[in-house]
Scaffold this motif. Structure first.
Motif, PDB file in Angstrom:
ATOM      1  N   UNK A 192      23.417 -39.065  22.023  1.00 43.62           N
ATOM      2  CA  UNK A 192      22.733 -37.857  21.543  1.00 43.62           C
ATOM      3  C   UNK A 192      23.385 -37.355  20.254  1.00 43.62           C
ATOM      4  N   UNK A 193      24.703 -37.513  20.183  1.00 39.79           N
ATOM      5  CA  UNK A 193      25.445 -37.116  18.977  1.00 39.79           C
ATOM      6  C   UNK A 193      24.905 -37.899  17.770  1.00 39.79           C
ATOM      7  N   UNK A 194      24.741 -39.222  17.960  1.00 43.55           N
ATOM      8  CA  UNK A 194      24.228 -40.054  16.857  1.00 43.55           C
ATOM      9  C   UNK A 194      22.809 -39.600  16.469  1.00 43.55           C
ATOM     10  N   UNK A 195      22.008 -39.275  17.459  1.00 39.81           N
ATOM     11  CA  UNK A 195      20.632 -38.828  17.183  1.00 39.81           C
ATOM     12  C   UNK A 195      20.652 -37.550  16.347  1.00 39.81           C
ATOM     13  N   UNK A 196      21.567 -36.632  16.672  1.00 43.45           N
ATOM     14  CA  UNK A 196      21.679 -35.375  15.901  1.00 43.45           C
ATOM     15  C   UNK A 196      22.035 -35.678  14.448  1.00 43.45           C
ATOM     16  N   UNK A 197      23.039 -36.557  14.268  1.00 44.00           N
ATOM     17  CA  UNK A 197      23.492 -36.871  12.907  1.00 44.00           C
ATOM     18  C   UNK A 197      22.383 -37.545  12.112  1.00 44.00           C
ATOM     19  N   UNK A 198      21.636 -38.436  12.776  1.00 46.75           N
ATOM     20  CA  UNK A 198      20.529 -39.136  12.107  1.00 46.75           C
ATOM     21  C   UNK A 198      19.456 -38.130  11.656  1.00 46.75           C
ATOM     22  N   UNK A 199      19.108 -37.224  12.533  1.00 48.68           N
ATOM     23  CA  UNK A 199      18.039 -36.258  12.235  1.00 48.68           C
ATOM     24  C   UNK A 199      18.432 -35.309  11.111  1.00 48.68           C
ATOM     25  N   UNK A 200      19.692 -34.909  11.083  1.00 49.85           N
ATOM     26  CA  UNK A 200      20.147 -34.012  10.014  1.00 49.85           C
ATOM     27  C   UNK A 200      20.222 -34.782   8.693  1.00 49.85           C
ATOM     28  N   UNK A 201      20.764 -36.010   8.754  1.00 49.41           N
ATOM     29  CA  UNK A 201      20.912 -36.826   7.542  1.00 49.41           C
ATOM     30  C   UNK A 201      19.565 -37.034   6.857  1.00 49.41           C
ATOM     31  N   UNK A 202      18.519 -37.256   7.645  1.00 46.27           N
ATOM     32  CA  UNK A 202      17.203 -37.548   7.074  1.00 46.27           C
ATOM     33  C   UNK A 202      16.293 -36.315   7.012  1.00 46.27           C
ATOM     34  N   UNK A 203      16.886 -35.155   7.187  1.00 41.99           N
ATOM     35  CA  UNK A 203      16.139 -33.878   7.128  1.00 41.99           C
ATOM     36  C   UNK A 203      14.953 -33.848   8.085  1.00 41.99           C
ATOM     37  N   UNK A 204      15.069 -34.582   9.186  1.00 38.95           N
ATOM     38  CA  UNK A 204      14.013 -34.525  10.212  1.00 38.95           C
ATOM     39  C   UNK A 204      14.147 -33.184  10.939  1.00 38.95           C
ATOM     40  N   UNK A 205      15.398 -32.750  11.069  1.00 36.57           N
ATOM     41  CA  UNK A 205      15.690 -31.426  11.620  1.00 36.57           C
ATOM     42  C   UNK A 205      16.522 -30.660  10.605  1.00 36.57           C
ATOM     43  N   UNK A 206      16.337 -29.344  10.567  1.00 35.09           N
ATOM     44  CA  UNK A 206      17.131 -28.532   9.646  1.00 35.09           C
ATOM     45  C   UNK A 206      18.401 -28.069  10.351  1.00 35.09           C
ATOM     46  N   UNK A 207      19.567 -28.217   9.689  1.00 32.88           N
ATOM     47  CA  UNK A 207      20.807 -27.780  10.351  1.00 32.88           C
ATOM     48  C   UNK A 207      20.802 -26.280  10.652  1.00 32.88           C
ATOM     49  N   UNK A 208      19.909 -25.542   9.971  1.00 38.97           N
ATOM     50  CA  UNK A 208      19.884 -24.080  10.170  1.00 38.97           C
ATOM     51  C   UNK A 208      19.296 -23.685  11.522  1.00 38.97           C
ATOM     52  N   UNK A 209      18.288 -24.445  11.974  1.00 38.37           N
ATOM     53  CA  UNK A 209      17.680 -24.035  13.252  1.00 38.37           C
ATOM     54  C   UNK A 209      17.317 -25.235  14.129  1.00 38.37           C
ATOM     55  N   UNK A 210      18.269 -26.163  14.236  1.00 36.83           N
ATOM     56  CA  UNK A 210      18.013 -27.356  15.048  1.00 36.83           C
ATOM     57  C   UNK A 210      18.174 -27.030  16.534  1.00 36.83           C
ATOM     58  N   UNK A 211      17.346 -27.676  17.342  1.00 38.29           N
ATOM     59  CA  UNK A 211      17.392 -27.434  18.788  1.00 38.29           C
ATOM     60  C   UNK A 211      17.435 -28.754  19.540  1.00 38.29           C
ATOM     61  N   UNK A 212      18.266 -28.795  20.579  1.00 36.91           N
ATOM     62  CA  UNK A 212      18.277 -29.935  21.507  1.00 36.91           C
ATOM     63  C   UNK A 212      17.697 -29.448  22.832  1.00 36.91           C
ATOM     64  N   UNK A 213      16.655 -30.153  23.276  1.00 36.83           N
ATOM     65  CA  UNK A 213      16.029 -29.843  24.569  1.00 36.83           C
ATOM     66  C   UNK A 213      16.326 -30.986  25.525  1.00 36.83           C
ATOM     67  N   UNK A 214      16.759 -30.666  26.721  1.00 34.74           N
ATOM     68  CA  UNK A 214      17.030 -31.719  27.715  1.00 34.74           C
ATOM     69  C   UNK A 214      16.214 -31.442  28.964  1.00 34.74           C
ATOM     70  N   UNK A 215      15.551 -32.481  29.455  1.00 35.67           N
ATOM     71  CA  UNK A 215      14.759 -32.299  30.673  1.00 35.67           C
ATOM     72  C   UNK A 215      14.752 -33.586  31.505  1.00 35.67           C
ATOM     73  N   UNK A 216      14.056 -33.550  32.642  1.00 35.98           N
ATOM     74  CA  UNK A 216      14.066 -34.679  33.579  1.00 35.98           C
ATOM     75  C   UNK A 216      15.005 -34.365  34.729  1.00 35.98           C
ATOM     76  N   UNK A 217      14.847 -35.074  35.842  1.00 34.99           N
ATOM     77  CA  UNK A 217      15.629 -34.787  37.050  1.00 34.99           C
ATOM     78  C   UNK A 217      17.133 -34.778  36.835  1.00 34.99           C
ATOM     79  N   UNK A 218      17.640 -35.704  36.000  1.00 33.54           N
ATOM     80  CA  UNK A 218      19.092 -35.805  35.783  1.00 33.54           C
ATOM     81  C   UNK A 218      19.605 -34.619  34.954  1.00 33.54           C
ATOM     82  N   UNK A 219      18.695 -33.951  34.242  1.00 32.93           N
ATOM     83  CA  UNK A 219      19.097 -32.798  33.431  1.00 32.93           C
ATOM     84  C   UNK A 219      19.551 -31.633  34.293  1.00 32.93           C
TER      85      UNK A 219
END
Ligand code: KG4
Ligand code: ZN
Length: 411
Positions: A298-325
């Motif tokens: 998940x850490x790598x996914x965050x870094x990838x999304x910020x690097x490519x401006x897919x998510x903005x570091x100002x208001x990025x959100x991580x949502x977790x769901x599913x039974x294991x969550x």
């Protein structure tokens, strides 16, 4: 009290976000809320719910097959199908009756058609199509993982895009939700899902025989025992450390845990099926390795999304769901990760993390509002056991080969 105040109070009562409510009034006139019936049968839960376009859950019902499958040591698809058949009518009737809504009043019927167990999906689809044709209602086919991903928008104010991690018995997915049916797939499990792995470890440890774990799902039993275990007594190598992508793997880890169990059984002179003395420590170490693996990807996914401006570091959100969550240890690891990277961290309440009819009805509302995939003719509609979520950019993630810095994770 006017009806707007009433509806506001109802929203508060149901704990729903008020931000999505835009459609109750139009040109000064009061419009009737749009109502969707959601039906879920993709695995081993028969669920139904009626949700309105303001996000109010008007009625819901759920039949879980867990007890039956625990006895047989896993889901037998034919048994799951039979149980769905026996329960679907009652569950749908119950959800409608609690909501006080008749089928005639529905704006649409939404049903999970992919992915899942073919025999289970078939029951929900067949039943839904009967209703759709009888009452001449629009039909909204639902992708089960899209529904898990969007549930958070029912309970919290979350705008697109956001990073979403889905952890269950059948799935392990990291994706960016860019819109109601617009997802970028960053990575997924190349073998089994974490819930499946934890269930298998729990079965190998015979946790259903443990007095504290009777009738608990495997993952829940592991979490419970791990609370009083010492994870440092065993060290399981975290999977895929040399693969700089966002994919996951849990079957190798499961084998490592099995090896230790076999060795300990030998040492303690026990037969397979007898409870080991070190059961809690093994549970704690296995859970820790699962958590660290999930956090690193998940850490790598965050870094990838910020690097490519897919998510903005100002208001990025991580949502977790599913039974294991619902696992507090894994959640805590993800919370630490989110805090360290300035991401908001959100999980739906546990009852909406696992399979249910509410998430399907809500996905129906989201699609209705966006005008996406609302069918007035159901000819040729099929269920699909396998169905990817969104556009797969996992190779692009791997090409970037992002190194994940060390994260102090004292859970
Ligand atoms: O999302 P879900 O209800 O069904 C699907 O798999 O789609 O997830 C069920 C999985 C099972 O593998 C169960 O063992 C796991 O979620 N689970 C947990 C916990 N509660 C349920 N895993 C870890 N910790 C828990 N507390
Ligand atoms: Zn699910």
């Amino acid at each position: 009290m006017n009806s707007i105040t009433k509806s506001l109070l109802k929203s508060i009562k149901h704990g729903q976000a008020a931000w999505l409510r835009s459609s109750s009034t139009h040109s000064g006139k009061q419009c009737l809320p749009k109502l969707v019936l959601g039906i879920e049968t993709s695995c081993d839960d028969t669920g139904a719910a009626v949700v309105d376009d303001a996000g109010n859950i008007l009625g819901e019902a759920l039949h879980c097959q867990k007890e039956v499958h625990l006895k047989t040591g896993g889901i037998i698809p034919l048994v799951a199908q039979q149980l769905h058949r026996e329960n679907i009518e009652q569950i749908v009737k119950e959800a409608l009756s609690i909501s006080g809504v008749s089928v005639n009043e529905l704006a649409a019927i939404a049903t999970t058609v992919k992915p899942g167990l073919a025999l289970s999906l078939g029951v929900g689809l067949e039943y839904s199509l009967k209703l759709v044709n009888k009452y001449k209602k629009p039909f909204i086919p639902i992708h089960h993982m899209e529904a898990h991903a969007l549930t958070i928008r029912l309970t919290n104010q979350v705008e697109f895009p956001f990073l979403v991690l889905l952890l269950s018995g059948g799935h392990c997915i990291l994706a960016v939700a860019q819109g109601v049916s617009d997802f970028l797939l960053l990575g997924q499990s190349i073998d089994i899902a974490p819930g499946d792995m934890l269930d298998k470890v729990a079965r190998r440890l015979s946790l259903s025989k443990h007095p504290e774990c009777h009738s608990m799902a495997g993952g829940k039993a592991i979490e419970h025992l791990a609370q009083t275990g010492n994870r440092q007594h065993y060290t399981f190598r975290v999977p895929m450390q040399h693969y700089r992508n966002c994919d996951f793997s849990f079957s190798g880890l499961q084998n490592l845990v099995n090896k230790v169990i076999i060795q300990k059984e030998k040492e303690e002179g026990l037969q397979k099926g007898e409870l080991l003395s070190c059961i809690k420590d093994i549970a704690a170490a296995a859970q820790h390795a699962v958590a660290v693996h999930i956090v690193k990807r998940t850490y790598r996914a965050m870094l990838f999304c910020i690097k490519h401006s897919i998510l903005s570091p100002k208001n990025a959100t991580l949502v977790v769901s599913g039974g294991v969550a619902s696992n507090q240890y894994i959640r805590k690891g993800l919370q630490i990760l989110a805090d360290a990277n300035g991401f908001a961290f959100l999980c739906p309440p546990p009852r909406l993390c696992t399979d249910n009819g509410v998430m399907i009805a809500w996905n129906g509302i989201e699609r209705l509002r966006a005008g996406l995939g609302v069918l007035h003719c159901t000819d040729g509609i099929r269920y699909e056991a396998n169905a990817p979520l969104g556009i797969d950019i996992s190779k692009r993630v791997e090409e970037d080969s992002i190194k994940v810095p060390r994260l102090k994770m004292k859970i």
